[in-house]
Design a protein around this motif. Structure first.
Motif, PDB file in Angstrom:
ATOM      1  N   HIS A   1       0.861  -1.173   0.000  1.00 57.58           N
ATOM      2  CA  HIS A   1       0.000   0.000   0.000  1.00 57.58           C
ATOM      3  C   HIS A   1       0.900   1.226   0.000  1.00 57.58           C
ATOM      4  N   TYR A   2       0.404   2.351  -0.506  1.00 57.09           N
ATOM      5  CA  TYR A   2       1.272   3.525  -0.577  1.00 57.09           C
ATOM      6  C   TYR A   2       0.499   4.827  -0.515  1.00 57.09           C
ATOM      7  N   HIS A   3       1.233   5.868  -0.096  1.00 58.35           N
ATOM      8  CA  HIS A   3       0.739   7.244  -0.132  1.00 58.35           C
ATOM      9  C   HIS A   3       1.761   8.063  -0.901  1.00 58.35           C
ATOM     10  N   ASN A   4       1.264   8.912  -1.784  1.00 56.79           N
ATOM     11  CA  ASN A   4       2.128   9.716  -2.636  1.00 56.79           C
ATOM     12  C   ASN A   4       1.421  11.032  -2.920  1.00 56.79           C
ATOM     13  N   ARG A   5       2.190  12.033  -3.336  1.00 62.81           N
ATOM     14  CA  ARG A   5       1.541  13.303  -3.704  1.00 62.81           C
ATOM     15  C   ARG A   5       0.500  13.100  -4.796  1.00 62.81           C
ATOM     16  N   ARG A   6       0.841  12.226  -5.733  1.00 64.57           N
ATOM     17  CA  ARG A   6      -0.092  11.896  -6.818  1.00 64.57           C
ATOM     18  C   ARG A   6      -0.143  10.381  -6.987  1.00 64.57           C
ATOM     19  N   ARG A   7      -1.296   9.893  -7.323  1.00 67.21           N
ATOM     20  CA  ARG A   7      -1.442   8.461  -7.560  1.00 67.21           C
ATOM     21  C   ARG A   7      -0.691   8.054  -8.825  1.00 67.21           C
ATOM     22  N   LEU A   8      -0.040   6.894  -8.779  1.00 66.09           N
ATOM     23  CA  LEU A   8       0.620   6.378  -9.973  1.00 66.09           C
ATOM     24  C   LEU A   8      -0.420   6.029 -11.023  1.00 66.09           C
ATOM     25  N   HIS A   9      -0.039   6.146 -12.293  1.00 63.03           N
ATOM     26  CA  HIS A   9      -0.980   5.706 -13.320  1.00 63.03           C
ATOM     27  C   HIS A   9      -1.030   4.179 -13.337  1.00 63.03           C
ATOM     28  N   ALA A  10      -2.073   3.662 -13.890  1.00 57.79           N
ATOM     29  CA  ALA A  10      -2.358   2.232 -13.790  1.00 57.79           C
ATOM     30  C   ALA A  10      -1.228   1.374 -14.340  1.00 57.79           C
ATOM     31  N   GLY A  11      -0.523   1.880 -15.348  1.00 53.99           N
ATOM     32  CA  GLY A  11       0.562   1.107 -15.933  1.00 53.99           C
ATOM     33  C   GLY A  11       1.706   0.850 -14.981  1.00 53.99           C
ATOM     34  N   LEU A  12       1.861   1.697 -13.979  1.00 54.27           N
ATOM     35  CA  LEU A  12       2.870   1.480 -12.942  1.00 54.27           C
ATOM     36  C   LEU A  12       2.273   0.786 -11.718  1.00 54.27           C
ATOM     37  N   GLU A  13       1.060   1.192 -11.348  1.00 52.77           N
ATOM     38  CA  GLU A  13       0.461   0.697 -10.106  1.00 52.77           C
ATOM     39  C   GLU A  13       0.102  -0.782 -10.181  1.00 52.77           C
ATOM     40  N   GLU A  14      -0.485  -1.203 -11.282  1.00 52.20           N
ATOM     41  CA  GLU A  14      -0.988  -2.574 -11.377  1.00 52.20           C
ATOM     42  C   GLU A  14       0.110  -3.636 -11.328  1.00 52.20           C
ATOM     43  N   PRO A  15       1.228  -3.482 -12.047  1.00 57.64           N
ATOM     44  CA  PRO A  15       2.278  -4.508 -11.936  1.00 57.64           C
ATOM     45  C   PRO A  15       2.854  -4.642 -10.525  1.00 57.64           C
ATOM     46  N   LEU A  16       2.775  -3.549  -9.755  1.00 56.72           N
ATOM     47  CA  LEU A  16       3.273  -3.592  -8.384  1.00 56.72           C
ATOM     48  C   LEU A  16       2.234  -4.163  -7.419  1.00 56.72           C
ATOM     49  N   GLY A  17       1.007  -4.324  -7.879  1.00 53.67           N
ATOM     50  CA  GLY A  17      -0.061  -4.782  -6.993  1.00 53.67           C
ATOM     51  C   GLY A  17      -0.265  -3.845  -5.826  1.00 53.67           C
ATOM     52  N   ALA A  18      -0.078  -2.545  -6.077  1.00 57.07           N
ATOM     53  CA  ALA A  18      -0.073  -1.563  -4.996  1.00 57.07           C
ATOM     54  C   ALA A  18      -1.415  -0.869  -4.862  1.00 57.07           C
ATOM     55  N   THR A  19      -1.822  -0.619  -3.629  1.00 53.73           N
ATOM     56  CA  THR A  19      -3.078   0.061  -3.325  1.00 53.73           C
ATOM     57  C   THR A  19      -2.794   1.476  -2.862  1.00 53.73           C
ATOM     58  N   TYR A  20      -3.424   2.444  -3.498  1.00 51.09           N
ATOM     59  CA  TYR A  20      -3.180   3.859  -3.197  1.00 51.09           C
ATOM     60  C   TYR A  20      -4.046   4.342  -2.045  1.00 51.09           C
ATOM     61  N   HIS A  21      -3.441   5.165  -1.176  1.00 50.26           N
ATOM     62  CA  HIS A  21      -4.165   5.820  -0.090  1.00 50.26           C
ATOM     63  C   HIS A  21      -4.000   7.320  -0.252  1.00 50.26           C
ATOM     64  N   GLU A  22      -5.088   7.999  -0.511  1.00 52.68           N
ATOM     65  CA  GLU A  22      -5.021   9.458  -0.651  1.00 52.68           C
ATOM     66  C   GLU A  22      -4.640  10.112   0.666  1.00 52.68           C
ATOM     67  N   ARG A  23      -5.081   9.522   1.772  1.00 55.18           N
ATOM     68  CA  ARG A  23      -4.789  10.064   3.105  1.00 55.18           C
ATOM     69  C   ARG A  23      -3.717   9.217   3.779  1.00 55.18           C
ATOM     70  N   LEU A  24      -2.681   9.888   4.251  1.00 51.36           N
ATOM     71  CA  LEU A  24      -1.607   9.179   4.949  1.00 51.36           C
ATOM     72  C   LEU A  24      -2.106   8.532   6.231  1.00 51.36           C
ATOM     73  N   ASP A  25      -3.088   9.150   6.883  1.00 51.14           N
ATOM     74  CA  ASP A  25      -3.627   8.568   8.116  1.00 51.14           C
ATOM     75  C   ASP A  25      -4.146   7.156   7.871  1.00 51.14           C
ATOM     76  N   GLY A  26      -4.830   6.969   6.757  1.00 51.15           N
ATOM     77  CA  GLY A  26      -5.358   5.643   6.451  1.00 51.15           C
ATOM     78  C   GLY A  26      -4.257   4.623   6.236  1.00 51.15           C
ATOM     79  N   LEU A  27      -3.176   5.030   5.585  1.00 49.66           N
ATOM     80  CA  LEU A  27      -2.046   4.115   5.382  1.00 49.66           C
ATOM     81  C   LEU A  27      -1.422   3.730   6.710  1.00 49.66           C
ATOM     82  N   CYS A  28      -1.236   4.712   7.580  1.00 47.28           N
ATOM     83  CA  CYS A  28      -0.609   4.431   8.874  1.00 47.28           C
ATOM     84  C   CYS A  28      -1.427   3.429   9.688  1.00 47.28           C
ATOM     85  N   SER A  29      -2.718   3.495   9.585  1.00 41.51           N
ATOM     86  CA  SER A  29      -3.569   2.657  10.437  1.00 41.51           C
ATOM     87  C   SER A  29      -3.538   1.185  10.054  1.00 41.51           C
ATOM     88  N   ILE A  30      -3.119   0.851   8.824  1.00 40.40           N
ATOM     89  CA  ILE A  30      -3.139  -0.555   8.400  1.00 40.40           C
ATOM     90  C   ILE A  30      -1.754  -1.167   8.236  1.00 40.40           C
TER      91      ILE A  30
END
Length: 328
Positions: A177-206
């Motif tokens: 899972h990750y938090h970033n200033r901007r979400r990666l485009h699908a061509g990068l995100e999908e091969p990594l199997g990564a889940t985007y969190h718009e809020r850092l608080d949500g990432l920290c909690s899991i």
């Protein structure tokens, strides 16, 4: 008549092949050695420089740049991070800034994974038993750690290094899972199997492990502050191979000492070499001396990048790795 060679001031000893090639192309003055020069030496040398080659331990701030005069036109940083350089002031004074991105990615990600393993599997505690000669033999409940497989890695900053961390974590069976200033485009995100969190608080909690991989900028200072650190599980581990200023180190230390976090693996510190002495006392904390990119290959490739930036500038073109304030 051959054109006049540019004058270059270098603040630290660099790998010998890099120094040799630099001396072939430019008039080079080395003002430091194996350690950074003091500010007085840097202040004195700067007005004679067309190009300055600093490292991350050199503070290139507005007062220093004000005393540089009009000759300095390029700061070719030996390193990827530029938080030690006042890029905005340099730009105002007509000074270009370049860095060495990309060449540190794999080595830094390797170190991030190594720190995760070292903390979760209690490697330094085991090493201490062996080195002190107190190991009493194998036991079913001795030095029980935690496996990486099935755990959730939270990546703070999904640039080159964050993505390299994600690839390694996936190979170990972690959920990314990750938090970033901007979400990666699908061509990068999908091969990594990564889940985007718009809020850092949500990432920290899991997160079972949170890895800091973002640069230090005014907007990331203490991004992991006391409030966000308290959102982490008490079984969570914090890993930082980026910049120490991103974490409130005092808050992290208090929580580790109180047992509110399971451990930490740190390669960088909020006050540089001034490591919080209370961190040194904790068996569940692995401390390294900023060696995430310390491979022979990386140091040579950093030098190659610096040389390309310098030569491109000398040829009348913009350095390929120019840094501008909007990038920070």
């Amino acid at each position: 008549m051959s054109p006049k060679r540019l004058s270059v001031v270098v603040t630290r000893r660099l790998p010998e092949p890099v120094e040799a090639r630099m001396a072939e192309l430019f008039d080079v003055t080395l003002i430091g050695g194996d350690t950074s020069p003091d500010r007085a030496a840097l202040t004195e040398a700067l007005p004679q420089a067309d190009i300055l080659v600093p490292t991350i331990t050199d503070v290139i701030d507005a007062p220093l740049l004000a005393g540089a005069g009009d000759r300095l036109k390029l700061i070719a940083n030996y390193g990827a991070g530029v938080d030690h350089i006042d890029v905005a002031t340099a730009r105002q004074r007509g000074i270009l800034v370049s860095n060495t991105p990309g060449v540190l990615t794999e080595d830094t990600a390797d170190m991030g994974l190594a720190l995760m393993l070292a903390v979760l599997r209690r490697m330094t505690e085991g090493m201490a038993q062996m080195q002190q000669g107190v190991w009493e033999g194998w036991a079913p409940d001795a030095l029980l750690g935690t496996r990486l497989g099935g755990k959730t890695l939270g990546i703070l900053g999904m640039g080159r290094i964050g993505q390299a961390m994600a690839r390694r974590a996936r190979a170990f069976g972690m959920d990314v899972h990750y938090h970033n200033r901007r979400r990666l485009h699908a061509g990068l995100e999908e091969p990594l199997g990564a889940t985007y969190h718009e809020r850092l608080d949500g990432l920290c909690s899991i997160a079972d492990v949170i890895s800091v991989n973002c640069p230090h900028t005014p907007s990331t200072f203490h991004l992991l502050n006391a409030r966000r650190l308290k959102l982490l599980k008490p079984t969570a581990v914090v890993v930082n191979t980026s910049r120490g200023e991103v974490i409130d180190e005092n808050a992290l230390t208090r929580m580790l000492r109180a047992g509110e976090l399971a451990g930490a693996g740190l390669d960088v510190y909020e006050r540089g070499q001034g490591v919080n002495p209370r961190l040194r006392e904790l068996p569940n904390v692995v401390l390294l001396p900023h060696m995430g990119s310390a491979t022979r290959e990386a140091r040579l490739e950093m030098g190659d990048k610096v040389l390309v930036n310098m030569q491109t500038f000398a040829d009348g073109h913009r350095p390929p790795d120019q840094v501008v304030p909007s990038m920070l």
